[in-house]
Design an enzyme around this catalytic site. Structure first.
Site, PDB file in Angstrom:
ATOM      1  N   GLU A  21       0.845  -1.206   0.000  1.00 59.22           N
ATOM      2  CA  GLU A  21       0.000   0.000   0.000  1.00 59.22           C
ATOM      3  C   GLU A  21       0.875   1.249   0.000  1.00 59.22           C
ATOM      4  O   GLU A  21       1.825   1.354   0.765  1.00 59.22           O
ATOM      5  CB  GLU A  21      -0.906   0.014   1.237  1.00 59.22           C
ATOM      6  CG  GLU A  21      -1.805   1.256   1.259  1.00 59.22           C
ATOM      7  CD  GLU A  21      -2.563   1.410   2.559  1.00 59.22           C
ATOM      8  OE1 GLU A  21      -3.579   0.722   2.730  1.00 59.22           O
ATOM      9  OE2 GLU A  21      -2.141   2.222   3.416  1.00 59.22           O
ATOM     10  N   ALA A  55      -9.493  11.390   3.051  1.00 57.45           N
ATOM     11  CA  ALA A  55     -10.797  11.945   3.406  1.00 57.45           C
ATOM     12  C   ALA A  55     -10.898  13.399   2.942  1.00 57.45           C
ATOM     13  O   ALA A  55     -11.967  13.875   2.564  1.00 57.45           O
ATOM     14  CB  ALA A  55     -11.002  11.863   4.909  1.00 57.45           C
ATOM     15  N   HIS A  81      -7.843   2.922  -3.847  1.00 58.58           N
ATOM     16  CA  HIS A  81      -8.886   2.891  -2.818  1.00 58.58           C
ATOM     17  C   HIS A  81      -9.912   3.944  -3.236  1.00 58.58           C
ATOM     18  O   HIS A  81      -9.554   4.991  -3.785  1.00 58.58           O
ATOM     19  CB  HIS A  81      -8.328   3.288  -1.452  1.00 58.58           C
ATOM     20  CG  HIS A  81      -7.290   2.352  -0.918  1.00 58.58           C
ATOM     21  ND1 HIS A  81      -6.985   2.275   0.425  1.00 58.58           N
ATOM     22  CD2 HIS A  81      -6.486   1.447  -1.531  1.00 58.58           C
ATOM     23  CE1 HIS A  81      -6.030   1.372   0.613  1.00 58.58           C
ATOM     24  NE2 HIS A  81      -5.708   0.865  -0.562  1.00 58.58           N
ATOM     25  N   GLY A 112     -15.082   4.882   4.119  1.00 59.18           N
ATOM     26  CA  GLY A 112     -14.377   6.063   4.609  1.00 59.18           C
ATOM     27  C   GLY A 112     -14.984   6.525   5.915  1.00 59.18           C
ATOM     28  O   GLY A 112     -15.998   5.978   6.373  1.00 59.18           O
ATOM     29  N   GLN A 189      -7.710  -4.820   8.069  1.00 56.99           N
ATOM     30  CA  GLN A 189      -7.065  -3.812   8.905  1.00 56.99           C
ATOM     31  C   GLN A 189      -5.772  -4.418   9.443  1.00 56.99           C
ATOM     32  O   GLN A 189      -5.680  -5.650   9.589  1.00 56.99           O
ATOM     33  CB  GLN A 189      -8.026  -3.451  10.048  1.00 56.99           C
ATOM     34  CG  GLN A 189      -7.511  -2.471  11.062  1.00 56.99           C
ATOM     35  CD  GLN A 189      -7.213  -1.129  10.436  1.00 56.99           C
ATOM     36  OE1 GLN A 189      -6.249  -0.999   9.689  1.00 56.99           O
ATOM     37  NE2 GLN A 189      -8.031  -0.134  10.735  1.00 56.99           N
TER      38      GLN A 189
HETATM   39  P1  FAD Z   1     -18.564  -0.370   5.954  1.00 57.98           P
HETATM   40  O1  FAD Z   1     -18.400  -1.740   5.430  1.00 57.98           O
HETATM   41  O2  FAD Z   1     -19.664   0.463   5.407  1.00 57.98           O
HETATM   42  O3  FAD Z   1     -18.674  -0.473   7.543  1.00 57.98           O
HETATM   43  C1  FAD Z   1     -18.625   0.682   8.361  1.00 57.98           C
HETATM   44  C2  FAD Z   1     -19.397   0.410   9.651  1.00 57.98           C
HETATM   45  O4  FAD Z   1     -20.795   0.329   9.333  1.00 57.98           O
HETATM   46  C3  FAD Z   1     -19.041  -0.924  10.298  1.00 57.98           C
HETATM   47  O5  FAD Z   1     -19.120  -0.778  11.692  1.00 57.98           O
HETATM   48  C4  FAD Z   1     -20.120  -1.866   9.795  1.00 57.98           C
HETATM   49  O6  FAD Z   1     -20.333  -2.960  10.685  1.00 57.98           O
HETATM   50  C5  FAD Z   1     -21.318  -0.919   9.750  1.00 57.98           C
HETATM   51  N1  FAD Z   1     -22.328  -1.325   8.740  1.00 57.98           N
HETATM   52  C6  FAD Z   1     -22.094  -1.801   7.499  1.00 57.98           C
HETATM   53  N2  FAD Z   1     -23.281  -2.068   6.882  1.00 57.98           N
HETATM   54  C7  FAD Z   1     -24.268  -1.751   7.766  1.00 57.98           C
HETATM   55  C8  FAD Z   1     -25.691  -1.771   7.728  1.00 57.98           C
HETATM   56  N3  FAD Z   1     -26.356  -2.216   6.646  1.00 57.98           N
HETATM   57  N4  FAD Z   1     -26.382  -1.349   8.812  1.00 57.98           N
HETATM   58  C9  FAD Z   1     -25.744  -0.886   9.935  1.00 57.98           C
HETATM   59  N5  FAD Z   1     -24.381  -0.828  10.026  1.00 57.98           N
HETATM   60  C10 FAD Z   1     -23.654  -1.249   8.942  1.00 57.98           C
HETATM   61  N6  FAD Z   1     -10.198   5.162   4.788  1.00 57.98           N
HETATM   62  C11 FAD Z   1      -9.978   6.208   3.957  1.00 57.98           C
HETATM   63  O7  FAD Z   1     -10.513   7.301   4.184  1.00 57.98           O
HETATM   64  N7  FAD Z   1      -9.162   6.070   2.859  1.00 57.98           N
HETATM   65  C12 FAD Z   1      -8.565   4.901   2.543  1.00 57.98           C
HETATM   66  O8  FAD Z   1      -7.843   4.793   1.545  1.00 57.98           O
HETATM   67  C13 FAD Z   1      -8.778   3.778   3.405  1.00 57.98           C
HETATM   68  N8  FAD Z   1      -8.222   2.567   3.137  1.00 57.98           N
HETATM   69  C14 FAD Z   1      -8.485   1.500   3.964  1.00 57.98           C
HETATM   70  C15 FAD Z   1      -7.948   0.255   3.625  1.00 57.98           C
HETATM   71  C16 FAD Z   1      -8.194  -0.843   4.444  1.00 57.98           C
HETATM   72  C17 FAD Z   1      -7.627  -2.187   4.071  1.00 57.98           C
HETATM   73  C18 FAD Z   1      -8.956  -0.694   5.630  1.00 57.98           C
HETATM   74  C19 FAD Z   1      -9.175  -1.881   6.532  1.00 57.98           C
HETATM   75  C20 FAD Z   1      -9.492   0.537   5.965  1.00 57.98           C
HETATM   76  C21 FAD Z   1      -9.280   1.646   5.122  1.00 57.98           C
HETATM   77  N9  FAD Z   1      -9.843   2.902   5.394  1.00 57.98           N
HETATM   78  C22 FAD Z   1      -9.615   3.962   4.550  1.00 57.98           C
HETATM   79  C23 FAD Z   1     -10.632   3.116   6.610  1.00 57.98           C
HETATM   80  C24 FAD Z   1     -12.128   2.789   6.399  1.00 57.98           C
HETATM   81  O9  FAD Z   1     -12.683   3.660   5.446  1.00 57.98           O
HETATM   82  C25 FAD Z   1     -12.812   2.967   7.751  1.00 57.98           C
HETATM   83  O10 FAD Z   1     -12.324   2.019   8.668  1.00 57.98           O
HETATM   84  C26 FAD Z   1     -14.344   2.940   7.760  1.00 57.98           C
HETATM   85  O11 FAD Z   1     -14.796   3.266   9.087  1.00 57.98           O
HETATM   86  C27 FAD Z   1     -14.941   1.579   7.445  1.00 57.98           C
HETATM   87  O12 FAD Z   1     -14.973   1.381   6.100  1.00 57.98           O
HETATM   88  P2  FAD Z   1     -15.719   0.098   5.478  1.00 57.98           P
HETATM   89  O13 FAD Z   1     -15.449   0.162   4.036  1.00 57.98           O
HETATM   90  O14 FAD Z   1     -15.366  -1.140   6.207  1.00 57.98           O
HETATM   91  O15 FAD Z   1     -17.239   0.493   5.786  1.00 57.98           O
END
Ligand code: FAD
Length: 303
Positions: A21, A55, A81, A112, A189
């Site tokens: 990354e 962000a 991403h 995000g 993560q």
């Molecule tokens: P989601 O899958 O939408 O989940 C977010 C939260 O919502 C979780 O708690 C989940 O349980 C909950 N949720 C999901 N669906 C539902 C539903 N239907 N009803 C109720 N709750 C729900 N951030 C950046 O800004 N830029 C990056 O480039 C970036 N790269 C990353 C790369 C990796 C490998 C990882 C692990 C994280 C990265 N992040 C990045 C951080 C990430 O955007 C945050 O951790 C964010 O809070 C979660 O993203 P997600 O895609 O898992 O979201």
């Protein structure tokens, strides 16, 4: 190349997939240093390299620029991403069109996070990453990406839990929803406790999640870096044995780096022995730690 084909090639060959990354730098010096690192990384033959998406507005264009440049000027397979927080459908569609037009065939789809202090309500047109995955799937097919298969899509997984969803069973439902919406793989993560990872991987399997899982590894290279990681990856467990190894270094920067790299090397050795689909190194744009891990494992390339 579609990420599903990359992963299939790697796991049926010498396997597993190894990837790095990068983040888009903000200064000229940062760009120069990144391009030096990229040249050092190339001989390790990564399966793909991913580029984070900030962000804040300004670094977002840098993500697009870096991804397109990597695609045009190197033999690396860039995976941008893409976060949907605060974006409209039209904005996401325009970014996907740019990638499609430049031959970028894979995306890591994320929700995000809201900027610190913002209310969670103003999400834009997408509520969760699963909505983004479904949209990318449809758009990729419409744009004829990868010969009409659409974009290869990755999503995030959290072996030690995501802070917004304390119910860990529900978390797996949400992860499965991303896979069901069309994700081809999961990248985790960062974590330091392989037992937690193995347990989570087994729970994913029980929950019916079949997408390949790529483990996210970030070596500790300094005392301040350790504190930053604890902030960035809320909920990550720092095993006492790791903290003891760091404490034994009594603040000696070189010793801390060696101890952190040793820990990450042991994590990688265990993962390689455990039939893992891939390891994704969070490099912070520096090649030293990753190259030292490869050397300690006794490999020039892992596939
Ligand atoms: P989601 O899958 O939408 O989940 C977010 C939260 O919502 C979780 O708690 C989940 O349980 C909950 N949720 C999901 N669906 C539902 C539903 N239907 N009803 C109720 N709750 C729900 N951030 C950046 O800004 N830029 C990056 O480039 C970036 N790269 C990353 C790369 C990796 C490998 C990882 C692990 C994280 C990265 N992040 C990045 C951080 C990430 O955007 C945050 O951790 C964010 O809070 C979660 O993203 P997600 O895609 O898992 O979201």
């Amino acid at each position: 190349m579609h990420i599903a084909d990359i992963l299939a090639r790697d796991t049926t060959g010498q396997g597993p997939s190894l990837s790095f990354e990068f983040f888009p730098p903000k200064t000229d010096a940062g760009w120069e240093s990144l391009y030096r690192s990229i040249a050092e990384f190339a001989p390790l033959e990564p399966s793909f390299v991913s580029v984070t998406y900030g962000a804040g507005g300004s670094t977002r264009d840098n993500t697009h620029a870096l991804v397109v440049r990597l695609k045009r000027e190197t033999r690396l397979e860039p995976v941008p991403h893409l976060t949907c927080f605060g974006h409209t459908r039209e904005e996401i569609a325009a970014i996907l069109e740019l990638y499609a037009a430049n031959g970028v065939g894979n995306v890591l789809a994320l929700r995000g996070d809201p900027p610190a202090g913002a209310r969670i309500l103003a999400l834009g047109d997408f509520n969760h990453a699963a909505d983004l995955v479904a949209f990318i799937r449809r758009e990729g097919e419409r744009l004829g990406v990868n010969g009409g298969r659409g974009f290869g899509i990755g999503v995030a997984g959290f072996p030690e839990g995501h802070p917004e969803t304390p119910n860990t069973l529900r978390q797996l439902d949400h992860l499965k929803a991303k896979c069901d919406a069309g994700a081809d793989y999961i990248v985790t993560q960062l974590f330091f406790d392989n037992h937690a990872f193995h347990d989570w991987r087994a729970r994913c399997e029980l929950a019916g999640i079949r997408s390949p899982i790529i483990a996210g590894i970030m070596p500790v290279t300094s005392g301040t870096g350790l504190k930053r990681m604890a902030d960035l990856a809320a909920g990550t467990r720092f095993p006492a044995a790791l903290l003891k190894a760091i404490a034994r270094c009594r603040g000696d920067a070189e010793a801390i780096e060696s101890a952190g790299i040793h820990w990450a090397t042991e994590q990688c050795r265990d993962l390689l022995d455990s039939d893992i689909a891939g390891i994704h190194f969070y490099t912070l744009n520096k090649s030293d730690a990753t190259r030292r891990i490869y050397k300690a494992l006794g490999v020039k390339s892992l596939r």
